[in-house]
Enzyme design. Structure first.
Site, mmCIF file in Angstrom:
data_model
loop_
_atom_site.group_PDB
_atom_site.id
_atom_site.type_symbol
_atom_site.label_atom_id
_atom_site.label_comp_id
_atom_site.label_asym_id
_atom_site.label_seq_id
_atom_site.Cartn_x
_atom_site.Cartn_y
_atom_site.Cartn_z
ATOM 1 N N HIS B 127 -14.754 -9.836 -58.402
ATOM 2 C CA HIS B 127 -15.925 -9.622 -57.551
ATOM 3 C C HIS B 127 -16.930 -8.746 -58.299
ATOM 4 O O HIS B 127 -17.903 -9.251 -58.859
ATOM 5 C CB HIS B 127 -15.507 -9.005 -56.213
ATOM 6 C CG HIS B 127 -16.656 -8.722 -55.284
ATOM 7 N ND1 HIS B 127 -16.754 -7.567 -54.559
ATOM 8 C CD2 HIS B 127 -17.741 -9.458 -54.991
ATOM 9 C CE1 HIS B 127 -17.866 -7.596 -53.848
ATOM 10 N NE2 HIS B 127 -18.481 -8.746 -54.083
ATOM 11 N N CYS B 151 -12.119 -1.890 -53.247
ATOM 12 C CA CYS B 151 -13.584 -1.729 -53.214
ATOM 13 C C CYS B 151 -14.197 -2.578 -52.110
ATOM 14 O O CYS B 151 -14.926 -2.079 -51.263
ATOM 15 C CB CYS B 151 -14.205 -2.104 -54.550
ATOM 16 S SG CYS B 151 -13.845 -0.908 -55.858
ATOM 17 N N HIS B 152 -13.902 -3.893 -52.124
ATOM 18 C CA HIS B 152 -14.515 -4.775 -51.139
ATOM 19 C C HIS B 152 -13.510 -5.702 -50.472
ATOM 20 O O HIS B 152 -13.883 -6.731 -49.918
ATOM 21 C CB HIS B 152 -15.656 -5.578 -51.780
ATOM 22 C CG HIS B 152 -16.633 -4.716 -52.518
ATOM 23 N ND1 HIS B 152 -16.505 -4.478 -53.865
ATOM 24 C CD2 HIS B 152 -17.683 -3.987 -52.093
ATOM 25 C CE1 HIS B 152 -17.474 -3.658 -54.246
ATOM 26 N NE2 HIS B 152 -18.187 -3.336 -53.195
ATOM 27 N N GLY B 153 -12.227 -5.337 -50.616
ATOM 28 C CA GLY B 153 -11.202 -6.052 -49.855
ATOM 29 C C GLY B 153 -10.873 -7.451 -50.323
ATOM 30 O O GLY B 153 -10.822 -8.380 -49.519
#
Lengths: 423, 187
Positions: B127, B151-153
């Site tokens: 990502h 961080c963003h799953g």
């Protein structure tokens, strides 16, 4: 700026007109180095060295910014980071050799530029500010060059920093405190290295700023010329572009050829091999010398070996060295001969060449070990340097009878006019 | 520089091309080539230096990594996860249908034949480049039992394939080779 017959800038397209009304940058270029700047038509190749100095300033700034991307200003790694630049960084060897030799070439062209000014009287009215700004640039160059030489953190770097900051310790009472202030420590070490790196990055931009003032001051009266007489009319000038842009470019090509010979074939000829030995605070090199461009002034520094008039020899040396440069600020008033060019000043011309020989002699002594006969020769040569500027030049300016000057720049070159006076 | 009458212009040919035009083109080309050659070293110096390039391979001893464990090693300044997968985990991964995957890739194509238990991936979330959790003991492994980027799953499975979250691609498998059955060379 410029003469009234200068060609006015006329925007050619709608876009140029639009831009000119908002940011007249094309007009600025046109009026300062373009077709709108008339320059004396008799400039010889000695007039190329101003633009060459600009060239090498650019070379130094561009290569210097690149080197700073790879250099580490810490005494533990500075030397290794320079070796890494030489061995590992792509073209690092080339860029560092360009920077090291570029410094020498910057000084070479500036020395020629200064001597040209001395010979043709370019420092005289109405160009005193131009000359003074030039001396300021020269002082800034010396400071910048010195601090740059410290950065590789070799033996000459380290001991050069020791000796040059030691000059300030000669100042009575506060000398030691000033040296400590400069070094940021009672010794040459990391605080000094970090500080010198910061200032070495800053000063070239200060130089560039003063160069702009220098060029501005040049454009008010316009260039001097080999005859040293004022421009009288359009017949005496040609437009800067294309005449001098082409001539300057010719000089740039020639200079870059010589520069390339050094960078590619003699990269260390102008440096000192001891600077490839890492700095060692416990061992001073047997024979410590600055870079070649400081040699004449280094010789003046070392010429004072006796205390006299109640002033210690150390302080005399430092005062003399700084005075040798600072007196250049007063040259426009020391020499008040109305004739500028040495072509028409038979006595001054000989003095000029004696000064050149004296500087060469001082330079030779500055590179030599501090022992006889070099010390004695330095003493006479240093004395002559001051006698030249402080006694001979003012006297000759009053007593000398100049040769008759041509009526105008165009007169000696146009057919039927009187022949140019002999050199 | 227009020429009114080409046949009358000095040095011009019958096609209206002057020698001077030729000189302009040749000298312009020469200047452009020279400028490019001069610029080359100044651009090239920004690329990795020789000592940086020398970091390109790293040897990893696999012997201490027990089944079910993973280790992190540094390779070219980035973390690499080396995971010793139990038999059951490998089986489970090979049972996953490709249609369930965002970046369809068979588990067999992500490991080396004969060393099917060893999963070697970059520990860099596809990502935005964070380091996912799940390699060290006690770290969350995400909903698919592989890696989880906090961080963003983004959730990766035990084959390092993206299963849930914003990451677009599977964890990258670096080039590596088995030097011995218990040692690999990455890079």
């Amino acid at each position: 700026m410029g003469f009234h017959w200068a060609k006015k800038y006329e925007p050619q397209s709608g876009l140029e007109k639009w831009l000119d009304e908002r940011l007249p940058i094309i007009r600025l270029v046109h009026d300062s180095v373009g077709a709108g700047y008339p320059a004396p038509k008799n400039l010889n190749y000695w007039w190329n060295f101003g633009s060459l100095a600009g060239l090498f300033l650019v070379v130094q700034i561009v290569t210097g910014i690149v080197l700073a991307m790879h250099y580490a200003a810490n005494q533990a790694v500075a030397f290794d980071s320079v070796e890494r630049i030489m061995r590992d960084v792509n073209f690092g060897w080339l860029i560092r050799y360009m920077h090291a030799n570029g410094a020498s070439f910057f000084f070479i062209v500036v020395y020629v530029h200064i001597l040209r000014g001395l010979y043709y009287g370019s420092y005289k009215a109405p160009r005193e500010m131009l000359w003074i700004l030039g001396v300021v640039i020269y002082l800034l160059m010396m400071a910048t060059g010195f601090m740059g030489y410290v950065l590789p953190w070799g033996q000459m770097s380290f001991w050069g920093a020791q000796v040059i900051t030691g000059l300030f310790s000669a100042i009575p009472v506060v000398g030691d405190d000033i040296q400590t202030l400069l070094l940021g420590a009672p010794f040459v070490g990391n605080p000094a290295l970090n500080k010198f790196f910061s200032l070495h990055y800053l000063l070239p931009f200060v130089i560039a700023g003063v160069v702009i003032l220098h060029i501005w001051a040049l454009h008010i009266p316009g260039s001097n010329n080999p005859l040293g007489i004022d421009v009288k009319g359009p017949a005496d000038t040609v437009p800067f572009h294309p005449y001098y842009t082409a001539k300057d470019l010719m000089g740039v090509v020639a200079a870059l050829i010589v520069f390339s010979i050094f960078v590619f074939f003699l990269p260390n000829a102008l440096g000192h091999p001891d600077n490839y030995i890492p700095a060692d605070p416990l061992s001073t090199p047997a024979h410590i010398v600055p870079e070649w461009y400081y040699w004449p002034f280094y010789a003046i520094l070392r010429a004072f070996t006796y205390d006299f008039l109640g002033v210690p020899a150390k302080l005399w040396g430092v005062l003399a060295m700084f005075a040798a440069i600072l007196l250049l600020f007063f040259l426009p008033w020391l020499d008040d001969s109305k004739t500028r060019s040495a072509r028409f000043r038979p006595v001054y011309k000989q003095l000029f060449w004696l000064l050149v020989a004296d500087l060469a002699l001082l330079g030779y002594c500055g590179a030599a070990p501090a022992e006889e006969p070099y010390v004695r020769i330095s003493q006479f040569a240093a004395a002559y340097y001051f006698i030249h500027f402080l006694i001979l030049v003012p006297i000759v300016a009053r007593l000398e009878t100049p040769k008759p000057l041509p009526k105008s720049i165009s007169e000696p070159v146009l057919p039927g006019a009187a022949a140019q006076p002999a050199e | 520089m227009a020429i009114a009458d080409s046949s009358a212009a000095p040095g011009s040919t019958e096609h209206g091309v002057r020698r001077r035009d030729f000189i302009h083109i040749v000298s312009g080309g020469f200047v452009a080539a020279g400028a490019a050659a001069a610029a080359w070293p100044f651009i090239s110096q920004m690329n990795p230096a020789a000592d940086t390039r020398a970091l390109s391979t790293v040897e990893v001893d696999l012997a201490p990594v027990a089944s079910g464990q993973a280790i992190k090693v540094m390779w070219q300044g980035k973390p690499v996860f080396v995971r010793n997968r139990p038999e059951a985990e490998v089986k489970a991964m090979r049972a996953v249908s490709l249609s369930e995957l965002r970046d369809p890739q068979k588990d067999e194509d992500r490991v080396q034949a004969g060393h099917d238990n060893w999963l070697v991936t970059l520990g860099v979330c596809t990502h935005l480049g964070c380091v996912p959790l799940g390699a060290a003991q006690g770290e969350p492994k995400g909903e698919y039992g592989g890696y989880f980027c906090p961080c963003h799953g983004s959730h990766y499975d035990a084959s390092g394939r993206i299963r849930k979250g914003p990451a677009p691609k599977n964890l990258e498998v670096p080039t590596y080779a088995f030097k011995t059955p218990t040692a690999i060379v990455i890079g």
